[in-house]
Design a protein around this motif. Structure first.
Motif, PDB file in Angstrom:
ATOM      1  N   MET A  74      86.002  51.938  61.822  1.00  0.00           N
ATOM      2  CA  MET A  74      86.847  53.104  61.474  1.00  0.00           C
ATOM      3  C   MET A  74      88.324  52.749  61.636  1.00  0.00           C
ATOM      4  N   VAL A  75      89.147  53.448  60.856  1.00  0.00           N
ATOM      5  CA  VAL A  75      90.593  53.291  60.999  1.00  0.00           C
ATOM      6  C   VAL A  75      91.083  54.514  61.750  1.00  0.00           C
ATOM      7  N   ILE A  76      91.705  54.276  62.908  1.00  0.00           N
ATOM      8  CA  ILE A  76      92.004  55.404  63.801  1.00  0.00           C
ATOM      9  C   ILE A  76      93.265  55.104  64.608  1.00  0.00           C
ATOM     10  N   ASN A  77      93.882  56.154  65.100  1.00  0.00           N
ATOM     11  CA  ASN A  77      95.012  55.975  66.005  1.00  0.00           C
ATOM     12  C   ASN A  77      94.500  55.547  67.384  1.00  0.00           C
ATOM     13  N   VAL A  78      95.092  54.477  67.926  1.00  0.00           N
ATOM     14  CA  VAL A  78      94.818  54.153  69.332  1.00  0.00           C
ATOM     15  C   VAL A  78      96.101  54.508  70.079  1.00  0.00           C
ATOM     16  N   GLU A  79      95.992  55.446  71.026  1.00  0.00           N
ATOM     17  CA  GLU A  79      97.182  55.987  71.671  1.00  0.00           C
ATOM     18  C   GLU A  79      97.946  54.889  72.416  1.00  0.00           C
ATOM     19  N   VAL A 132      89.364  57.252  54.635  1.00  0.00           N
ATOM     20  CA  VAL A 132      90.444  57.391  55.617  1.00  0.00           C
ATOM     21  C   VAL A 132      91.485  56.307  55.361  1.00  0.00           C
ATOM     22  N   GLY A 133      92.675  56.710  55.034  1.00  0.00           N
ATOM     23  CA  GLY A 133      93.714  55.723  54.756  1.00  0.00           C
ATOM     24  C   GLY A 133      94.996  56.037  55.498  1.00  0.00           C
ATOM     25  N   PHE A 134      96.006  55.236  55.263  1.00  0.00           N
ATOM     26  CA  PHE A 134      97.310  55.537  55.867  1.00  0.00           C
ATOM     27  C   PHE A 134      98.421  55.033  54.964  1.00  0.00           C
ATOM     28  N   THR A 135      99.601  55.570  55.169  1.00  0.00           N
ATOM     29  CA  THR A 135     100.748  55.234  54.338  1.00  0.00           C
ATOM     30  C   THR A 135     101.906  54.844  55.240  1.00  0.00           C
TER      31      THR A 135
END
Ligand code: UGB
Length: 617
Positions: free
Chosen positions: A344-349, A440-443
């Motif tokens: 998964m592509v996710i935020n890691v704090e 799930v993507g990001f820019t």
């Protein structure tokens, strides 16, 4: 007294409750007759969940009776505002506290790697195309501002959205956000040739911010938005926890009150769902929900293009990101691949990225790579979710987001806490429960364009390691002038290259004479304010309705423009055209919306006259 005991026993038997539970809390037992049957049920639940200590200091009947009832009002509220109720909260807390004590890594089994996403360059063709796609889609969007947090790190007691984003005009963050949404609404409506609707705007508040946010809106006529367009959703706090058994903490000042603390911005999903707002938006045919935070004065410069990316790539989730400096206090967007094949592509704090890297074969942890930045893009917590799949997911989860707990232990035995803790959740953790099929993507955008939050007080900002951003009010304001200066430089540079590209022999002379040169916006000077060394650019500001996208601004600036570093410019009108502007001083253009103002060749001297043009038709 005998009658009190009798009625307690009577009530217990009526409720079919075994008296043993009350025997273990004698002070509660004595007071049972004061409670309604719902309250007795809640008391039973608390006892079953190991919370008898809550009643230890209760006075005898006849003393503090109203406070005792108020205690159960609070319990009822804590119970109803948490998905699954207090029982579920305590159960989850025990599990998470046990994991924390055991030092269990929440990313156990996962290996981090750098994900690939859409990387945009302001002003190139791809960017312009995405912006246009985004503006077109904006009529199908709803915006959500999470504004329940108090500025503790900022050392400010008021609500952060009331702070000025810059001091040239004094426009506060909330006004800026609303004006940006209205400008987007208008541009999107124009593209749709009138087939448009109002863009809804929801604000998540908390007990700390609710009434002040409402007051700010009401006393400013909602900054031009229709009051019906704005919805405030108040998040509730959650119960604090005193120990690893998840015993609820009492308020140190009141023995009839459970101590509470904020649960985090992740509450926004459950609130949108339980309030029915998501369904309302879905039924109205909306397609996108855009989430954003309270103090980023640049954000809307990046929104049209990132919405365009979502629409073009059909992302279910799109997180906006910027290049991140190692150890900067923003999460890192990371691909996590599990040994069992899940990915998964996710935020890691930010506080978890360094230990995760060290534990998975990157002995240096969170460090910059050869680019001078962390290889992991920085999450700026601006999320764009596609409404349909979002609703479907929330129907399954009720909006509950995976929580975490962060107790500060007294010592290495990890048996007691320095102060009470609580469960927390973050809105960017929403994708954690999504199936692998979710898109799930990001820019990634340039930081100067997209991100300059105001989070740190001057003293702490001054201590930030050299080269890392201050994230202070000073740097936030300077970033706005910098972005506007760079945008002016870029739009006119593009005009120039446009001239070169289209300069056929036949029209060479004509074209050269109409779009020669480019805006010469002077370089900034370095200055130190509040112990922070910042670049001071010309103080250029404009209303979002003047220009929110690259194309809009490009259409309103032409010829050979120059702006000196000492200058200040404020554009408050909509249809204002700058042609051959030569500015070395202060210029305020304040025109009504229907006025067309063409500002040609003003030459103003610094320290000399300033110019105000109003109501020119
Ligand atoms: N907020 C709420 O509405 N309710 C709450 O209970 C708490 C907060 P912070 P932080 O800017 O890029 C986030 O405190 O810790 C609102 C991301 O987690 O500013 O700096 C609050 O009002 C991090 O990944 O968050 O970290 C504010 O609007 C990174 O992206 C917002 O939530 C970082 O922001 C954020 O609260 C960032």
């Amino acid at each position: 007294m005998a009658s009190t005991v009798d009625s307690a026993a009577e009530q217990l038997s009526k409720l079919g409750i075994d008296g043993a539970f009350a025997d273990s809390a004698p002070n509660l037992k004595k007071n049972l007759h004061l409670l309604s049957s719902e309250q007795v049920e809640l008391a039973k639940m608390l006892m079953e969940m190991g919370q008898s200590h809550l009643f230890e200091k209760w006075a005898a009947p006849g003393v503090d009776d109203n406070e005792k009832r108020a205690f159960f009002d609070q319990v009822a509220k804590l119970n109803s505002s948490y998905p699954g109720g207090l029982k579920s909260y305590i159960k989850t807390a025990r599990e998470l506290l046990a994991d924390s004590k055991a030092g269990k890594n929440p990313f156990d089994g996962f290996t981090p790697s750098v994900p690939t996403g859409e990387v945009l360059k302001f002003g190139d063709d791809t960017f312009i195309n995405y912006e246009q796609a985004g503006v077109k889609e904006a009529k199908n969007a709803a915006f959500v501002l999470v504004a329940g947090g108090l500025g503790e790190r900022l050392g400010y007691n008021g609500i952060k959205v009331a702070l000025p984003a810059e001091t040239t005009t004094g426009t506060c963050f909330l006004q800026n956000y609303i004006e940006c949404i209205l400008a987007l609404q208008e541009s999107s409506c124009r593209l749709a040739e009138g087939k448009c609707q109002e863009i809804p705007f929801a604000i998540m508040t908390s007990d700390d911010t609710h009434s002040r946010t409402q007051e700010l809106l009401e006393s400013n006529s909602y900054f031009g938005m229709k009051p019906t367009q704005v919805k405030l959703l108040k998040q509730e706090k959650v119960a604090c926890l005193d120990d690893n058994d998840a015993r609820l903490a009492m308020d140190p000042k009141n023995k009839y009150r459970i101590q509470t603390k904020p649960h985090g911005h992740g509450d926004v999903h459950a609130l949108l769902y339980s309030s029915g707002l998501l369904k309302e938006w879905h039924d109205a045919g909306l397609k996108w929900v855009l989430f954003f935070q309270d103090t980023n004065g640049l954000l809307f410069k990046a929104i049209p293009a990132s919405l365009g990316v979502s629409a073009t790539k059909q992302y279910h989730v799109n997180s906006l990101a910027v290049p991140r400096k190692a150890k900067e206090a923003i999460g890192g967007i990371t691909r996590l691949t599990h040994a069992d094949g899940r990915s998964m592509v996710i935020n890691v704090e930010y506080n978890q990225l360094d230990p995760l890297l060290r534990a998975t074969g990157f002995p240096d942890g969170d460090v910059n790579c050869e680019t001078g930045y962390s290889p992991f893009p920085g999450n700026i917590n601006q999320l764009i979710l596609e409404l349909g799949p979002y609703m479907e997911e929330l129907k399954k989860t009720g909006g509950a987001i995976k929580e975490f707990v962060n107790p500060k232990y007294k010592d290495a035995s990890k048996t007691s806490f320095k102060s009470s803790t609580r469960l927390e959740c973050m809105m960017q953790d929403y994708p954690k429960t999504l199936p692998p099929s979710a898109k799930v993507g990001f820019t990634v955008m340039d930081t100067w364009l997209a991100y300059a939050p105001v989070k740190n007080n001057p003293e702490d900002a001054a201590k930030v390691p050299k080269g890392n951003p201050y994230h202070s009010a000073t740097s936030g304001e300077m970033a706005i002038y910098c972005a506007n200066s760079l945008i002016l430089r870029k739009v006119t540079r593009v005009s120039l290259s446009y001239c070169k590209n289209y300069s056929s022999e036949l029209f060479w002379f004509l074209i050269l004479s109409t779009c020669q040169a480019g805006a010469q916006v002077d370089d900034p000077v370095q200055e130190v304010f509040n112990g922070q060394e910042v670049e001071v650019w010309p103080r250029l500001t404009w209303k979002p309705k003047w220009g929110l996208t690259f194309s809009e601004i490009k259409n309103k600036v032409s010829g050979s423009c120059s702006v000196s570093q000492k200058s200040t410019m404020v554009i408050k009108g909509r249809n204002v055209v700058l042609e051959d502007l030569s500015l070395n001083g202060a210029l305020i253009i304040d025109s009504v919306d229907d006025a067309e103002v063409c500002y040609i060749m003003p030459i103003l001297r610094y320290g000399g006259q300033s110019c105000k043009i109003s109501e020119i038709v």
